[in-house]
Design a protein around this motif. Structure first.
Motif, PDB file in Angstrom:
ATOM      1  N   TYR A 186       0.829  -1.192  -0.032  1.00  0.00           N
ATOM      2  CA  TYR A 186      -0.050   0.015   0.043  1.00  0.00           C
ATOM      3  C   TYR A 186       0.756   1.338   0.002  1.00  0.00           C
ATOM      4  N   TYR A 187       2.029   1.340   0.855  1.00  0.00           N
ATOM      5  CA  TYR A 187       2.869   2.209   0.856  1.00  0.00           C
ATOM      6  C   TYR A 187       3.669   2.605  -0.236  1.00  0.00           C
ATOM      7  N   LEU A 188       4.027   1.566  -0.998  1.00  0.00           N
ATOM      8  CA  LEU A 188       4.613   1.612  -2.233  1.00  0.00           C
ATOM      9  C   LEU A 188       3.711   2.298  -3.341  1.00  0.00           C
ATOM     10  N   ALA A 189       2.660   1.718  -3.221  1.00  0.00           N
ATOM     11  CA  ALA A 189       1.375   2.209  -4.500  1.00  0.00           C
ATOM     12  C   ALA A 189       1.249   3.646  -4.348  1.00  0.00           C
ATOM     13  N   ASP A 190       1.246   3.986  -3.036  1.00  0.00           N
ATOM     14  CA  ASP A 190       0.949   5.405  -2.516  1.00  0.00           C
ATOM     15  C   ASP A 190       2.222   6.325  -3.164  1.00  0.00           C
ATOM     16  N   LEU A 191       3.415   5.667  -3.017  1.00  0.00           N
ATOM     17  CA  LEU A 191       4.657   6.640  -3.384  1.00  0.00           C
ATOM     18  C   LEU A 191       4.583   6.811  -4.780  1.00  0.00           C
ATOM     19  N   ALA A 192       4.135   5.673  -5.635  1.00  0.00           N
ATOM     20  CA  ALA A 192       4.057   5.780  -7.109  1.00  0.00           C
ATOM     21  C   ALA A 192       3.091   6.515  -7.728  1.00  0.00           C
ATOM     22  N   GLY A 240      -6.148   0.673  -7.170  1.00  0.00           N
ATOM     23  CA  GLY A 240      -6.441   0.196  -5.747  1.00  0.00           C
ATOM     24  C   GLY A 240      -5.569   0.404  -4.708  1.00  0.00           C
ATOM     25  N   ALA A 241      -5.668  -0.550  -3.527  1.00  0.00           N
ATOM     26  CA  ALA A 241      -4.707  -0.538  -2.535  1.00  0.00           C
ATOM     27  C   ALA A 241      -4.749  -1.991  -2.088  1.00  0.00           C
ATOM     28  N   TYR A 242      -4.549  -1.880  -0.672  1.00  0.00           N
ATOM     29  CA  TYR A 242      -4.397  -3.368  -0.009  1.00  0.00           C
ATOM     30  C   TYR A 242      -4.392  -3.393   1.471  1.00  0.00           C
ATOM     31  N   GLY A 243      -5.428  -3.862   1.894  1.00  0.00           N
ATOM     32  CA  GLY A 243      -5.739  -3.759   3.310  1.00  0.00           C
ATOM     33  C   GLY A 243      -6.183  -2.593   3.880  1.00  0.00           C
ATOM     34  N   PRO A 244      -6.185  -2.346   5.088  1.00  0.00           N
ATOM     35  CA  PRO A 244      -6.957  -1.406   5.530  1.00  0.00           C
ATOM     36  C   PRO A 244      -6.156  -0.012   5.681  1.00  0.00           C
ATOM     37  N   GLU A 245      -4.844  -0.063   5.710  1.00  0.00           N
ATOM     38  CA  GLU A 245      -3.940   1.170   5.698  1.00  0.00           C
ATOM     39  C   GLU A 245      -2.496   0.832   5.381  1.00  0.00           C
ATOM     40  N   ALA A 246      -1.732   2.026   4.896  1.00  0.00           N
ATOM     41  CA  ALA A 246      -0.336   1.896   4.502  1.00  0.00           C
ATOM     42  C   ALA A 246       0.493   1.806   5.582  1.00  0.00           C
ATOM     43  N   PHE A 247       1.717   1.416   5.332  1.00  0.00           N
ATOM     44  CA  PHE A 247       2.846   1.154   6.212  1.00  0.00           C
ATOM     45  C   PHE A 247       3.107   2.997   6.322  1.00  0.00           C
ATOM     46  N   ALA A 248       3.547   3.179   7.431  1.00  0.00           N
ATOM     47  CA  ALA A 248       4.263   4.541   8.132  1.00  0.00           C
ATOM     48  C   ALA A 248       5.342   4.518   8.512  1.00  0.00           C
ATOM     49  N   PRO A 249       6.370   4.612   8.002  1.00  0.00           N
ATOM     50  CA  PRO A 249       7.864   4.504   8.401  1.00  0.00           C
ATOM     51  C   PRO A 249       8.037   5.733   9.491  1.00  0.00           C
ATOM     52  N   VAL A 250       9.172   5.580  10.371  1.00  0.00           N
ATOM     53  CA  VAL A 250       9.417   6.449  11.459  1.00  0.00           C
ATOM     54  C   VAL A 250       9.651   7.617  10.939  1.00  0.00           C
ATOM     55  N   ASP A 251       9.969   7.899   9.678  1.00  0.00           N
ATOM     56  CA  ASP A 251      10.210   9.325   9.160  1.00  0.00           C
ATOM     57  C   ASP A 251       9.979   8.998   7.760  1.00  0.00           C
ATOM     58  N   ASN A 252      10.141  10.150   6.729  1.00  0.00           N
ATOM     59  CA  ASN A 252       9.976   9.888   5.153  1.00  0.00           C
ATOM     60  C   ASN A 252      11.471   9.859   4.644  1.00  0.00           C
ATOM     61  N   TYR A 253      12.215   9.561   5.488  1.00  0.00           N
ATOM     62  CA  TYR A 253      13.638   9.258   4.557  1.00  0.00           C
ATOM     63  C   TYR A 253      14.182   7.933   4.396  1.00  0.00           C
ATOM     64  N   TRP A 254      14.546   7.867   3.028  1.00  0.00           N
ATOM     65  CA  TRP A 254      15.287   6.639   2.804  1.00  0.00           C
ATOM     66  C   TRP A 254      16.770   6.984   2.947  1.00  0.00           C
ATOM     67  N   ALA A 299      14.244  12.198   1.103  1.00  0.00           N
ATOM     68  CA  ALA A 299      12.821  12.290   1.587  1.00  0.00           C
ATOM     69  C   ALA A 299      11.998  11.945   0.534  1.00  0.00           C
ATOM     70  N   PHE A 300      11.102  10.580   0.498  1.00  0.00           N
ATOM     71  CA  PHE A 300      10.379  10.015  -0.301  1.00  0.00           C
ATOM     72  C   PHE A 300       9.012  10.179   0.391  1.00  0.00           C
ATOM     73  N   VAL A 301       8.047  11.128   0.381  1.00  0.00           N
ATOM     74  CA  VAL A 301       6.968  11.056   0.834  1.00  0.00           C
ATOM     75  C   VAL A 301       5.578  10.672   0.321  1.00  0.00           C
ATOM     76  N   ALA A 302       5.041   9.697   1.026  1.00  0.00           N
ATOM     77  CA  ALA A 302       3.597   8.956   0.539  1.00  0.00           C
ATOM     78  C   ALA A 302       2.635   9.876   0.535  1.00  0.00           C
ATOM     79  N   ARG A 303       1.835   9.908  -0.555  1.00  0.00           N
ATOM     80  CA  ARG A 303       0.733  11.091  -0.430  1.00  0.00           C
ATOM     81  C   ARG A 303      -0.369  10.840   0.534  1.00  0.00           C
ATOM     82  N   ASP A 304      -0.878  12.013   1.275  1.00  0.00           N
ATOM     83  CA  ASP A 304      -2.048  11.664   2.056  1.00  0.00           C
ATOM     84  C   ASP A 304      -3.238  11.111   1.394  1.00  0.00           C
ATOM     85  N   SER A 305      -3.436  11.649   0.181  1.00  0.00           N
ATOM     86  CA  SER A 305      -4.559  11.185  -0.670  1.00  0.00           C
ATOM     87  C   SER A 305      -4.113  11.180  -2.095  1.00  0.00           C
ATOM     88  N   ASP A 306      -4.575  10.204  -2.947  1.00  0.00           N
ATOM     89  CA  ASP A 306      -4.251   9.925  -4.428  1.00  0.00           C
ATOM     90  C   ASP A 306      -5.517  10.069  -5.170  1.00  0.00           C
TER      91      ASP A 306
END
Length: 437
Positions: free
Chosen positions: A190-196, A221-235, A245-252
């Motif tokens: 879900y998190y990766l789909a949000d990034l893309a 679409g997505a997967y399951g109820p919610e996306a993974f939320a890393p401790v911060d936005n940094y890779w 910083a790679f920021v997953a969008r709040d809404s797509d």
């Protein structure tokens, strides 16, 4: 019919694509009923087998054919623009399997001189039938996200927040913990789909990359109820002294509800066996066919998808698609090899694969499955790339297949899985019986 084999039982609290898998220890010699709940838990949920010689990567298994051979076409011959599917070497009724046996597309590989060439094989003209891909589409979410980051962030020590990227991709495929990644496949995908972003993911099937020629195919679409939320936005990649910083969008805005107005019964990620197989085939040939590389995707990112280099110790001791849960493709390929090579009769699945290939086989795979209340069915989908360096002639192919039965229950998902294994066995057996020529 019951078979005895070595397995690790993984109890699934929900379908592939909807929940994590909790590993438990199963009897070392387990009697497996290949139907229903036992099949679902003990075969579909099992840790994968690994080749005896897993070291070599970027395997080359395609057999050589004459440069004048028209049964296989190179990308130079077909092009990559819209309409390439019609120009390809294809036979959509190659497998004598009716549509009610399931849907399958195989992309069979050969070498014509220095170039890879392909033929596209299917059954009962099902290659364009829409279906829900379930978790097999997580391959697309990862690849799309990684095409938007640089090579620096696809290394063995890359961290996504506090988690190793290699553990994230391994958990996506295995549904099990790997290092600090907790096995929540849905949340990571879900998190990766949000990034893309869904607009980009959908465009990849069309003018941005595949030009598959079927506008109904989409990833919304997505997967399951919610996306993974890393401790911060940094890779971060310590070995390269980089972070970003790679920021997953709040809404797509590209994401749609499962039963959106244009979604129909197949939901918001409808795909086909042809679209799914072509997506994976282009990843598997990333280094060998530059014309079809996913723009922006690095060699290191492809290697991360397939092998997860740098992954932490886990129950399968494998990473990436090599860690894909399920023994289905391994059993199907082994059974086909036994039919093709009678001297392998009586051996275990592991022994068949290793002896037939001197331990150098590769099966990269992603399983998707679940009961669908929308369609009143139980469904299983397989997406795999298979390399078989056989002494009597190497074979390499990418396969996407789907099978379903009426009635939506987890027991019926097991029945659908057994049906899909039989479909894969018959498909691989026919490929092996007919040499590339």
């Amino acid at each position: 019919m019951k078979k005895t084999t070595n397995v690790v039982l993984m109890v699934l609290s929900s379908a592939f694509g909807f929940a994590a898998v909790v590993p438990t220890v199963f009897a070392q010699q387990a009697t497996i009923d290949p139907k229903g709940e036992a099949y679902y838990e003990q075969i579909m949920g099992a840790a994968p087998l690994l080749p005896a010689k897993p070291g070599a990567r970027w395997q080359q298994c395609a057999p050589a054919v004459s440069g004048a051979n028209s049964n296989y076409q190179t990308v130079t011959e077909t092009g990559t623009a819209a309409g390439w599917v019609e120009k390809s070497a294809h036979d959509w009724n190659y497998f004598e399997l009716p549509a009610d046996a399931g849907k399958v597309t195989v992309i069979d590989y050969a070498r014509k001189g220095d170039a890879l060439a392909f033929r596209y094989l299917g059954n009962a003209d099902t290659q364009g039938d829409l279906y829900e891909p379930w978790s097999t589409s997580k391959v697309m979410a990862f690849s799309a996200a990684m095409s938007l980051v640089s090579d620096n962030f696809a290394q063995a020590d890359t961290l996504v927040g506090e988690l190793k990227l290699a553990d994230v991709i391994s958990s996506i495929h295995s549904y099990q913990p790997s290092g600090e990644a907790d096995g929540n496949s849905n949340a990571y995908a879900y998190y990766l789909a949000d990034l893309a972003g869904r607009d980009y993911l959908t465009a990849l099937f069309h003018g941005a990359w595949l030009n598959i020629g079927q506008p109904q195919v989409k990833f919304r679409g997505a997967y399951g109820p919610e996306a993974f939320a890393p401790v911060d936005n940094y890779w971060r990649t310590p070995s390269r002294s980089v972070e970003a910083a790679f920021v997953a969008r709040d809404s797509d805005p590209g994401m749609l509800s499962y039963r959106c107005d244009d979604c129909g019964l197949t939901g918001n990620k409808p795909m086909t066996t042809l679209a799914s197989a072509e997506f994976l085939k282009r990843l598997a040939t990333h280094k060998r066919v530059p014309q079809t590389q996913l723009p922006g995707l690095s060699d290191a990112a492809v290697m991360m998808l397939f092998y997860g280099p740098g992954h932490s110790a886990n129950s399968a001791n494998a990473g990436g698609m090599m860690a894909g849960a399920s023994l289905m493709p391994h059993r199907a390929v082994a059974a086909a090899l036994q039919a093709h090579l009678p001297q392998l009769e009586g051996l275990t699945t592991q022994q068949v694969l290793d002896q037939a290939t001197n331990g150098n086989w590769r099966i990269f795979h992603k399983l998707g499955a679940g009961p669908s209340e929308t369609r009143g069915t139980s469904e299983v989908v397989a997406l795999a790339h298979i390399c078989l360096p056989l002494a009597a002639g190497t074979r390499e192919f990418t396969v996407a297949a789907q099978a379903s039965i009426d009635g939506n229950s987890y027991e019926n998902v097991g029945f659908a899985g057994a049906k899909l294994e039989q479909l894969l066995k018959q498909t691989v057996q026919e490929i092996l019986t007919n040499p590339a020529q």
